[in-house]
Structures are given as C-alpha cells and as structure tokens.
Design a protein around this motif. Structure first.
Motif, PDB file in Angstrom:
ATOM      1  N   TRP A   2      -2.121 -23.483 -18.384  1.00 41.46           N
ATOM      2  CA  TRP A   2      -3.130 -23.973 -17.452  1.00 41.46           C
ATOM      3  C   TRP A   2      -2.556 -24.484 -16.131  1.00 41.46           C
ATOM      4  N   PRO A   3      -1.418 -25.219 -16.116  1.00 44.26           N
ATOM      5  CA  PRO A   3      -0.888 -25.700 -14.822  1.00 44.26           C
ATOM      6  C   PRO A   3      -0.657 -24.571 -13.819  1.00 44.26           C
ATOM      7  N   LEU A   4      -0.109 -23.438 -14.270  1.00 47.41           N
ATOM      8  CA  LEU A   4       0.110 -22.304 -13.373  1.00 47.41           C
ATOM      9  C   LEU A   4      -1.212 -21.672 -12.964  1.00 47.41           C
ATOM     10  N   ILE A   5      -2.139 -21.577 -13.901  1.00 48.06           N
ATOM     11  CA  ILE A   5      -3.461 -21.012 -13.603  1.00 48.06           C
ATOM     12  C   ILE A   5      -4.180 -21.875 -12.572  1.00 48.06           C
ATOM     13  N   LYS A   6      -4.134 -23.184 -12.757  1.00 50.92           N
ATOM     14  CA  LYS A   6      -4.829 -24.110 -11.862  1.00 50.92           C
ATOM     15  C   LYS A   6      -4.334 -23.976 -10.434  1.00 50.92           C
ATOM     16  N   ALA A   7      -3.020 -23.737 -10.262  1.00 44.48           N
ATOM     17  CA  ALA A   7      -2.447 -23.611  -8.919  1.00 44.48           C
ATOM     18  C   ALA A   7      -2.942 -22.377  -8.192  1.00 44.48           C
ATOM     19  N   HIS A   8      -3.438 -21.381  -8.934  1.00 45.86           N
ATOM     20  CA  HIS A   8      -3.905 -20.118  -8.334  1.00 45.86           C
ATOM     21  C   HIS A   8      -5.378 -19.855  -8.629  1.00 45.86           C
ATOM     22  N   LEU A   9      -6.124 -20.911  -8.913  1.00 46.20           N
ATOM     23  CA  LEU A   9      -7.504 -20.736  -9.350  1.00 46.20           C
ATOM     24  C   LEU A   9      -8.381 -20.106  -8.270  1.00 46.20           C
ATOM     25  N   GLY A  10      -8.114 -20.421  -7.003  1.00 45.66           N
ATOM     26  CA  GLY A  10      -8.899 -19.837  -5.919  1.00 45.66           C
ATOM     27  C   GLY A  10      -8.740 -18.330  -5.855  1.00 45.66           C
ATOM     28  N   ARG A  11      -7.484 -17.864  -5.927  1.00 43.94           N
ATOM     29  CA  ARG A  11      -7.230 -16.417  -5.891  1.00 43.94           C
ATOM     30  C   ARG A  11      -7.830 -15.735  -7.112  1.00 43.94           C
ATOM     31  N   LEU A  12      -7.677 -16.340  -8.280  1.00 42.83           N
ATOM     32  CA  LEU A  12      -8.227 -15.758  -9.504  1.00 42.83           C
ATOM     33  C   LEU A  12      -9.746 -15.660  -9.431  1.00 42.83           C
ATOM     34  N   SER A  13     -10.366 -16.664  -8.810  1.00 43.46           N
ATOM     35  CA  SER A  13     -11.828 -16.650  -8.692  1.00 43.46           C
ATOM     36  C   SER A  13     -12.288 -15.485  -7.816  1.00 43.46           C
ATOM     37  N   LEU A  14     -11.574 -15.241  -6.717  1.00 44.59           N
ATOM     38  CA  LEU A  14     -11.931 -14.110  -5.847  1.00 44.59           C
ATOM     39  C   LEU A  14     -11.716 -12.776  -6.559  1.00 44.59           C
ATOM     40  N   MET A  15     -10.646 -12.677  -7.336  1.00 43.21           N
ATOM     41  CA  MET A  15     -10.392 -11.449  -8.081  1.00 43.21           C
ATOM     42  C   MET A  15     -11.512 -11.173  -9.078  1.00 43.21           C
ATOM     43  N   ALA A  16     -11.936 -12.223  -9.784  1.00 41.81           N
ATOM     44  CA  ALA A  16     -13.024 -12.060 -10.752  1.00 41.81           C
ATOM     45  C   ALA A  16     -14.334 -11.749 -10.054  1.00 41.81           C
ATOM     46  N   LEU A  17     -14.583 -12.383  -8.905  1.00 44.04           N
ATOM     47  CA  LEU A  17     -15.838 -12.191  -8.185  1.00 44.04           C
ATOM     48  C   LEU A  17     -16.000 -10.744  -7.740  1.00 44.04           C
ATOM     49  N   PHE A  18     -14.938 -10.160  -7.175  1.00 44.66           N
ATOM     50  CA  PHE A  18     -15.031  -8.785  -6.680  1.00 44.66           C
ATOM     51  C   PHE A  18     -14.784  -7.756  -7.786  1.00 44.66           C
ATOM     52  N   GLY A  19     -13.737  -7.967  -8.586  1.00 42.53           N
ATOM     53  CA  GLY A  19     -13.353  -6.959  -9.571  1.00 42.53           C
ATOM     54  C   GLY A  19     -14.220  -6.921 -10.810  1.00 42.53           C
ATOM     55  N   PHE A  20     -14.750  -8.082 -11.218  1.00 46.64           N
ATOM     56  CA  PHE A  20     -15.547  -8.137 -12.446  1.00 46.64           C
ATOM     57  C   PHE A  20     -17.037  -8.268 -12.133  1.00 46.64           C
ATOM     58  N   THR A  21     -17.427  -9.365 -11.485  1.00 45.70           N
ATOM     59  CA  THR A  21     -18.854  -9.594 -11.228  1.00 45.70           C
ATOM     60  C   THR A  21     -19.408  -8.602 -10.222  1.00 45.70           C
ATOM     61  N   ARG A  38      -1.168  -6.791  -7.714  1.00 47.31           N
ATOM     62  CA  ARG A  38       0.242  -6.706  -7.310  1.00 47.31           C
ATOM     63  C   ARG A  38       0.877  -8.088  -7.222  1.00 47.31           C
ATOM     64  N   ASN A  39       0.110  -9.078  -6.796  1.00 46.90           N
ATOM     65  CA  ASN A  39       0.638 -10.435  -6.623  1.00 46.90           C
ATOM     66  C   ASN A  39      -0.091 -11.441  -7.506  1.00 46.90           C
ATOM     67  N   ARG A  40      -0.522 -11.000  -8.684  1.00 49.88           N
ATOM     68  CA  ARG A  40      -1.251 -11.925  -9.558  1.00 49.88           C
ATOM     69  C   ARG A  40      -0.300 -12.969 -10.133  1.00 49.88           C
ATOM     70  N   PRO A  41      -0.824 -14.155 -10.491  1.00 54.63           N
ATOM     71  CA  PRO A  41       0.021 -15.182 -11.105  1.00 54.63           C
ATOM     72  C   PRO A  41       0.697 -14.662 -12.368  1.00 54.63           C
ATOM     73  N   GLN A  42       1.916 -15.067 -12.602  1.00 56.66           N
ATOM     74  CA  GLN A  42       2.694 -14.559 -13.732  1.00 56.66           C
ATOM     75  C   GLN A  42       2.360 -15.313 -15.016  1.00 56.66           C
ATOM     76  N   VAL A  43       1.108 -15.138 -15.456  1.00 54.76           N
ATOM     77  CA  VAL A  43       0.687 -15.643 -16.760  1.00 54.76           C
ATOM     78  C   VAL A  43       0.527 -14.448 -17.687  1.00 54.76           C
ATOM     79  N   SER A  44       0.458 -14.708 -18.979  1.00 58.79           N
ATOM     80  CA  SER A  44       0.332 -13.609 -19.936  1.00 58.79           C
ATOM     81  C   SER A  44      -0.961 -12.837 -19.702  1.00 58.79           C
ATOM     82  N   GLY A  45      -0.940 -11.552 -20.049  1.00 60.75           N
ATOM     83  CA  GLY A  45      -2.065 -10.672 -19.753  1.00 60.75           C
ATOM     84  C   GLY A  45      -3.373 -11.122 -20.366  1.00 60.75           C
TER      85      GLY A  45
END
Length: 305
Positions: free
Chosen positions: A70-89, A184-191
């Motif tokens: 979670w600490p690594l995810i939290k640091a990149h939550l904004g980018r992850l949210s945009l990825m989910a918004l465009f790529g998934f939703t 290409r530049n996603r956070p290095q968390v497990s898939g």
C-alpha cells in the motif's frame, strides 16, 4: 493435491499458448456479451456491476499483498486513478455503448487495430523509431478499420457518414491505447495487486455513469439474462482472462504474448456469427485480412530484432 489441481497448475497454467488462446477467446466473447446485454441491462449498469464484482474478487484474493504494498500504491494513486478511469471505466463504457449501435463483428475487427494504435502512440509519446515496413503495416491496418467503419463503401467515408457505433468504438480503442502506453511507467507493484487497485478505482469512477443513466431515464438493472451476461463479463474477460494474460506474459514475455491479441478479432467475428447469427460480408473478410496482415507487418521487424 487433486488430479484436477495438478493438471491445472502443471499443464494449463504452465502452457503459455493455451493460456493466451483462452484469454483472447474470452475477450472475443466480450463483444458478443455486449450485444447480448441489449434490452437486458443498460451499458453503465454493466460497467459498474462488472467492476464492483471484479474489485470484490481481486481485493479478497490479494488483501495481504495489497496491505504490504500500500505505501508504494498510495504514492502513485493519482496516476493509477487516471489509468483506471481511461483504460477500464472509459474504455468499457464506450465499448458497451458502441455494442448497442454496431455488430459484434465490427467491434472485434476495430478492436483488433489496437496494437497499431499503441505503436503510433509510442512513436508520438516516446519517440520510438518506426521502420518503413511498420509504416506500411500501420497504413494497411487503419485502412482495414476504415473499411469496416464505411461498411465497404468508400463513398460513406467521403461524406463522413460513419456508423456511430463504430466511431464510438474507435474512441474507446484510443482510450485503451493510452492506458497501454501508460503501463510503460506503472508503479512496480505485483501484477495482481496492480489490477486489484485499478478495479477498485474503476468501480468507484463508474458510479457517475449510473447517475447519468438515471437522470436521462435509461438506467436498467439486469434481468435474469442480464445477470448472466454481467457475471460472464466480470468473471471471464475481466478477471480470469487478465490473470491468464499476466501468466502468459510471465512465461514467454510481452512481445510474444502480445502477438496472440491478434486472435481477438477472429474470435469476435466467429462468435458473432455463430451465437448471434450476424452477417459476415465480403468487406468484413477483406478488412480482417488487412487488420491482421497490417499488424503482422508492423510487428515483424520488432520480433526479429
């Protein structure tokens, strides 16, 4: 360990080709599911229910690792949210809206152009060098997509009277191509943890779509058949296919695994004809050959390199 579990882990989960073929078959089936959802459940309800089910499943499966990372995810939550918004939703919302306005055959063929859109984006965003053969492949693929959008009639393109469903699907593909490039530049968390987080964000960002459908009086909760469609979409194209694809990439690498995506338009067209009884015209066959041939040409140099 039971025989079935040994067979799955030893043969099926260790066989990249089988995993990737099953993955693309499930993704091809998603186009048919989108058509079957018509009059059974509204598009935004499909998207919201899909990602709610997926997020519950994925969070349940990955909770210990999710807490640890979670600490690594939290640091990149904004980018992850945009990825989910465009790529998934965004992609899925447009996909199911398009499914109400065009055929599964068209959806599959247009979706098959996505690897080329990603290549174009890589050139524009990252300055990736493109060889002449790749340029030819890009042009052939885009010409195939244009043929589908014009329903085999060049005069349609000249007068810009493209089927709205095909146009919406093209925009959806641009959304997903952007998401793919951002990997290409996603956070290095497990898939699996990465997918779980994106599915939660997708579930949350799909809620406004429900309010919109409610406001314009088009919201329809699933009928019995609608629930079957939603469950298929959530459990197979959204969950199992993603896990199979990640495992396939792990076994043979992203370049070789990506080639299997070319099977999606073939499966989509075949299932659309077999299950939905949709017509398959000569221009569909020509466009399919152009899309797959163009992708093959655009990837040929890269594979050899």
């Amino acid at each position: 360990m039971s025989f079935a579990a040994t067979l799955f882990r030893g043969y099926i989960f260790g066989n990249a080709a089988l995993l990737l073929i099953l993955t693309t078959l499930m993704w091809g089936g998603n186009t048919v599911a989108g058509r079957l959802a018509i009059d059974e459940v509204s598009p935004m309800a499909v998207v919201a229910l899909r990602w709610f089910i997926v997020s519950v499943v994925m969070v349940s499966v990955t909770l210990p690792r999710l807490k640890a990372e979670w600490p690594l995810i939290k640091a990149h939550l904004g980018r992850l949210s945009l990825m989910a918004l465009f790529g998934f939703t965004g992609f899925n919302s447009l996909f199911y809206v398009a499914a109400h306005r065009t055929t599964a055959v068209n959806l599959g063929i247009i979706q098959g152009a996505m690897p080329v859109l990603v290549l174009i984006g890589a050139v524009l965003a990252f300055g990736v060098r493109v060889r002449p053969l790749q340029v030819v492949g890009i042009l052939i693929t885009l010409a195939g997509v244009a043929m589908v959008a014009a329903q085999g009639d060049p005069d349609v393109l000249l007068h810009l009277s493209i089927n709205p469903g095909d146009g919406i699907m093209l925009i959806a593909c641009l959304f997903y191509a952007g998401y793919t490039l951002s990997l290409r530049n996603r956070p290095q968390v497990s898939g699996l943890v990465f997918f779980a987080v994106l599915s939660v964000v997708a579930a949350l960002t799909s809620i406004p779509g429900l309010f919109y459908e409610h406001a314009v009086d088009t919201l329809q909760w699933p009928t019995f058949q609608g629930w079957l469609v939603v469950l298929y979409i959530a459990l197979f194209p959204s969950s199992l296919a993603q896990i199979f694809f990640m495992r396939g990439v792990e076994l043979i690498g992203p370049a070789r695994a990506g080639v299997f995506i070319n099977l999606v338009p073939i499966f989509a067209a075949g299932l659309g004809i077999l299950i939905l009884g949709e017509p398959f015209h000569a221009y569909h066959a020509i466009a399919l050959v152009m899309v797959l041939g163009g992708i093959w040409l655009s990837e040929r140099k890269t594979e050899k390199k």
